[in-house]
Motif scaffolding. Structure first.
Motif, PDB file in Angstrom:
ATOM      1  N   ARG A   1      52.371  16.240 122.349  1.00 51.70           N
ATOM      2  CA  ARG A   1      53.544  16.794 121.681  1.00 51.70           C
ATOM      3  C   ARG A   1      53.243  17.260 120.261  1.00 51.70           C
ATOM      4  O   ARG A   1      54.147  17.418 119.434  1.00 51.70           O
ATOM      5  CB  ARG A   1      54.747  15.820 121.710  1.00 51.70           C
ATOM      6  CG  ARG A   1      55.100  15.388 123.124  1.00 51.70           C
ATOM      7  CD  ARG A   1      56.561  15.099 123.316  1.00 51.70           C
ATOM      8  NE  ARG A   1      57.254  16.290 123.807  1.00 51.70           N
ATOM      9  CZ  ARG A   1      58.384  16.275 124.529  1.00 51.70           C
ATOM     10  NH1 ARG A   1      58.964  15.139 124.837  1.00 51.70           N
ATOM     11  NH2 ARG A   1      58.960  17.384 124.925  1.00 51.70           N
TER      12      ARG A   1
ATOM     13  N   HIS B   1      55.330  18.500 129.986  1.00 52.89           N
ATOM     14  CA  HIS B   1      55.659  17.829 131.248  1.00 52.89           C
ATOM     15  C   HIS B   1      54.775  18.336 132.393  1.00 52.89           C
ATOM     16  O   HIS B   1      54.331  17.544 133.230  1.00 52.89           O
ATOM     17  CB  HIS B   1      57.142  18.039 131.584  1.00 52.89           C
ATOM     18  CG  HIS B   1      58.073  17.484 130.560  1.00 52.89           C
ATOM     19  ND1 HIS B   1      58.211  16.134 130.328  1.00 52.89           N
ATOM     20  CD2 HIS B   1      58.895  18.094 129.669  1.00 52.89           C
ATOM     21  CE1 HIS B   1      59.096  15.940 129.360  1.00 52.89           C
ATOM     22  NE2 HIS B   1      59.522  17.106 128.942  1.00 52.89           N
TER      23      HIS B   1
ATOM     24  N   GLU C   1      58.261  22.783 120.957  1.00 55.79           N
ATOM     25  CA  GLU C   1      59.054  21.567 120.833  1.00 55.79           C
ATOM     26  C   GLU C   1      58.142  20.422 120.388  1.00 55.79           C
ATOM     27  O   GLU C   1      58.030  19.415 121.090  1.00 55.79           O
ATOM     28  CB  GLU C   1      59.645  21.276 122.216  1.00 55.79           C
ATOM     29  CG  GLU C   1      60.980  20.632 122.239  1.00 55.79           C
ATOM     30  CD  GLU C   1      61.438  20.336 123.676  1.00 55.79           C
ATOM     31  OE1 GLU C   1      62.596  19.992 123.820  1.00 55.79           O
ATOM     32  OE2 GLU C   1      60.640  20.406 124.628  1.00 55.79           O
TER      33      GLU C   1
ATOM     34  N   HIS D   1      59.400  25.926 127.425  1.00 58.01           N
ATOM     35  CA  HIS D   1      59.081  25.070 126.282  1.00 58.01           C
ATOM     36  C   HIS D   1      57.570  24.908 126.218  1.00 58.01           C
ATOM     37  O   HIS D   1      56.918  24.729 127.250  1.00 58.01           O
ATOM     38  CB  HIS D   1      59.698  23.668 126.446  1.00 58.01           C
ATOM     39  CG  HIS D   1      61.150  23.596 126.086  1.00 58.01           C
ATOM     40  ND1 HIS D   1      61.944  22.509 126.407  1.00 58.01           N
ATOM     41  CD2 HIS D   1      61.948  24.473 125.418  1.00 58.01           C
ATOM     42  CE1 HIS D   1      63.167  22.720 125.945  1.00 58.01           C
ATOM     43  NE2 HIS D   1      63.206  23.898 125.355  1.00 58.01           N
TER      44      HIS D   1
ATOM     45  N   GLU E   1      65.537  21.716 133.384  1.00 61.12           N
ATOM     46  CA  GLU E   1      64.191  21.432 132.866  1.00 61.12           C
ATOM     47  C   GLU E   1      63.458  20.437 133.755  1.00 61.12           C
ATOM     48  O   GLU E   1      63.949  19.344 134.035  1.00 61.12           O
ATOM     49  CB  GLU E   1      64.265  20.891 131.437  1.00 61.12           C
ATOM     50  CG  GLU E   1      62.869  20.666 130.838  1.00 61.12           C
ATOM     51  CD  GLU E   1      62.868  20.426 129.343  1.00 61.12           C
ATOM     52  OE1 GLU E   1      63.954  20.173 128.770  1.00 61.12           O
ATOM     53  OE2 GLU E   1      61.774  20.486 128.744  1.00 61.12           O
TER      54      GLU E   1
ATOM     55  N   ASP F   1      58.122  23.174 130.879  1.00 63.95           N
ATOM     56  CA  ASP F   1      57.671  22.671 129.582  1.00 63.95           C
ATOM     57  C   ASP F   1      56.215  22.230 129.759  1.00 63.95           C
ATOM     58  O   ASP F   1      55.922  21.397 130.621  1.00 63.95           O
ATOM     59  CB  ASP F   1      58.577  21.490 129.200  1.00 63.95           C
ATOM     60  CG  ASP F   1      58.227  20.863 127.861  1.00 63.95           C
ATOM     61  OD1 ASP F   1      57.027  20.746 127.547  1.00 63.95           O
ATOM     62  OD2 ASP F   1      59.160  20.458 127.137  1.00 63.95           O
TER      63      ASP F   1
HETATM   64 MN    MN Z   1      61.214  20.437 126.749  1.00 62.87          MN
END
Ligand code: MN
Length: 287
Positions: free
Chosen positions: A217, A188, A246, A211, A152, A185
């Protein structure tokens, strides 16, 4: 069509959990996948794993597995004993997931999490070289157990080795195993990449897992992540793999501490209802 899932820790304060209630919950909401904690699954008995697998099968839920390796299992560590322990842990995870029919183990499996570059260091290449050598060894267990290890790419505040997709492409190229791929993700990517869509296209066939989450988030649909651009990029690379949201909204416990949730983002929200709305939103993005 991509399968869409959600990470169990959206609903928990601790990383260790009983996944059975979450299989029912995500099936009732309409998800295809429950993402679980690979560490917890590796510590279960064979009987517990069988029970989890059969429950998931009965509800039509696929399982995926995620972990940020604890420091004692850092496969990039300068300490050979620590690297050895980390490789063994990855092998154990591959065998455990293999017992359950195989699948995807993703996360910060190439070093440890959360982790800054050690004080006094400014060159990460020796860490990368050790990680690649360790991963080459662990990859054999992935190959033998029908497991894909997905490294990741995360932001600089959580890890220092793989902060961009380009770095991950180089890493998996150096490992050179068909069973080691990339996990991107959107949370990120939003911090580190020039353009989120371009990063996804750069991963191409090496994208093993995705993700999704907003810049803050929150569940997809609440923030300013460029979902239209992401949907187009995924179609361009013909990504048919899994997409797992997530979101993290609740402060408290080890989950809140590790994710750094310092304010309650869930005020006035019903978590199950928000998951349902985000699922519908993503089905639109991925159509
Ligand atoms: Mn993640």
């Amino acid at each position: 069509m991509n399968k869409i899932g959600i990470y169990y820790a959206y609903w928990t304060h601790e990383w260790d959990a009983d996944f059975h209630p979450f299989i029912d919950k995500v099936a009732d909401i309409g998800f295809d996948i429950l993402e679980t904690n690979a560490g917890t699954v590796a510590r279960m008995t064979a009987e517990e794993r069988r029970s989890l697998r059969s429950h998931a099968d009965a509800r039509g839920i696929a399982l995926t597995y995620c972990i940020g390796l604890p420091h004692e299992f850092d496969i990039a560590s300068p300490d050979a004993t620590t690297r050895r322990k980390g490789i063994s842990y990855l092998v154990q995870m591959a065998k455990s997931v293999g017992e359950m029919g195989g699948g995807k183990v993703g996360g910060i499996i190439y070093s440890s999490w959360p982790m800054n570059m050690p004080k006094g260091e400014s060159d990460k290449r020796p860490y990368l070289e050790r990680s690649i050598a360790s991963m080459k060894e662990a990859a054999k267990a992935a190959e033998d157990n029908n497991v894909i290890f997905n490294v990741e790419v995360v932001n600089r505040f959580e890890q220092f080795l793989l902060n961009t997709c380009a770095e991950a492409v180089s890493y998996v190229g150096a490992v050179g195993s068909p069973n080691v791929k990339i996990l991107l993700d959107t949370f990120h990517l939003n911090i580190e990449e020039d353009f989120v869509g371009e990063a996804i296209i750069r991963a191409g066939d090496s994208l093993g897992h995705l993700h999704i989450g907003e810049n803050n988030r929150m569940p997809p649909g609440y923030g300013h992540i460029p979902w239209t651009e992401i949907g187009a990029a995924l179609r361009q690379i013909h990504y048919t793999g899994d997409v797992v949201m997530e979101p993290f909204l609740m402060p408290g416990g080890q989950v809140g501490a590790d994710i750094k949730v310092y304010r309650d983002l869930s005020v006035g929200l019903d978590l199950d209802e928000e998951a349902r709305k985000a699922l519908l939103f993503m089905r639109g993005v991925l159509k």
